[in-house]
Design an enzyme around this catalytic site. Structure first.
Site, PDB file in Angstrom:
ATOM      1  N   ASP A 103       0.742  -1.257  -0.011  1.00 51.92           N
ATOM      2  CA  ASP A 103      -0.036  -0.177   0.098  1.00 51.92           C
ATOM      3  C   ASP A 103       0.889   1.264   0.073  1.00 51.92           C
ATOM      4  O   ASP A 103       2.064   1.369   0.531  1.00 51.92           O
ATOM      5  CB  ASP A 103      -0.884  -0.045   1.262  1.00 51.92           C
ATOM      6  CG  ASP A 103      -1.906  -1.057   1.427  1.00 51.92           C
ATOM      7  OD1 ASP A 103      -2.098  -1.633   0.293  1.00 51.92           O
ATOM      8  OD2 ASP A 103      -2.179  -1.358   2.490  1.00 51.92           O
TER       9      ASP A 103
HETATM   10  N1  URA Z   1      -1.152  -6.001   4.309  1.00 56.82           N
HETATM   11  C1  URA Z   1      -1.610  -4.632   3.911  1.00 56.82           C
HETATM   12  O1  URA Z   1      -2.624  -4.456   4.629  1.00 56.82           O
HETATM   13  N2  URA Z   1      -0.814  -3.705   3.178  1.00 56.82           N
HETATM   14  C2  URA Z   1       0.279  -3.928   2.687  1.00 56.82           C
HETATM   15  O2  URA Z   1       0.855  -3.052   1.993  1.00 56.82           O
HETATM   16  C3  URA Z   1       0.576  -5.301   2.763  1.00 56.82           C
HETATM   17  C4  URA Z   1       0.229  -6.181   3.348  1.00 56.82           C
END
Ligand code: URA
Length: 229
Positions: A103
């Protein structure tokens, strides 16, 4: 493998095939120490020096410590993770992509490669690649999280298959490490949301056994494919 100089230059993103002639006029490219200016001249990668430097590698496989507020996509505008790489890599053939995604606000270990087969292998649902996340939580742990994550019975919202067993290591009541072997959408945030908690900060400590503790945010290093677990 021998290739035409214009093929090397365009595949590695230095120049378009069309502009290779002009590029060779404006730059010092040697093959085994002898200056070459014809785009059709054939040479091996390791025989070529460009302005005294070896060409970029034929294959890209790097591990980056992803900084916050960067996006693992080619499509979005804004702060793309690819903007942290040499500009010419954007023109490489095959294309350079992240192996899976983090993310925008997640930091830490992300592999970037032009190897489509490796990308597929490491991101396919059957791959079981270990990913370890350092998770900062909004609320203190209740105490049953380790057992629930380990059970393989945790259901995420809007999904019909439970999460595979995951390993929680508690550092303190708001700071944990979570090891998962899947890669579902927003998985870590949704796992804690399923237990009524909220992830405040997320950092991927390691991916496939590769850690980024020696890299500052935004830094990257080349990786040997054999180092991937
Ligand atoms: N899980 C998440 O919620 N976000 C990420 O970026 C990676 C794994």
């Amino acid at each position: 493998m021998e290739r035409r100089l214009d093929a090397w230059l365009s595949n590695l993103g230095y120049s378009t095939r069309k502009d290779a002639k002009k590029f060779l006029k404006q730059n010092d490219l040697t093959v085994n120490g002898v200056k070459q200016k014809y785009p059709s001249f054939k040479a091996k990668h390791e025989e070529i020096l460009l302005n005294g430097e070896p060409l970029d590698p034929e294959n890209i496989l790097i591990l980056m410590n992803k900084p916050p507020r960067t996006i693992c996509s080619h499509k979005d505008d804004g702060a793309l993770i690819f903007n942290l790489l040499p500009a010419r890599w954007a023109f490489r053939i095959p294309k350079v992509s992240t192996i899976g995604r983090l993310d925008a606000d997640t930091t830490g270990a992300i592999l970037i490669s032009d190897n489509g087969e490796l990308n597929h292998k490491l991101t396919s649902p059957r791959s079981s690649v270990s990913k370890v996340y350092e998770v900062t939580l909004a609320d203190p742990l209740k105490g049953d999280e380790s057992d629930i994550f380990a059970s393989g019975e945790l259901m995420l919202k809007n999904e019909d298959k439970s999460c595979l067993p995951a390993k929680l290591t508690i550092i303190n009541d708001k700071l944990v490490h979570l090891e998962i072997i899947e890669g579902r959408y927003h998985q870590v945030k949704r796992m804690f949301a399923a237990l009524g908690n909220k992830v405040e900060k997320l950092h991927r400590v390691s991916f496939a056994g590769l850690t980024v503790e020696d890299l500052k945010e935004g830094e990257y290093k080349f990786i040997n494919i054999d180092d991937i677990k």
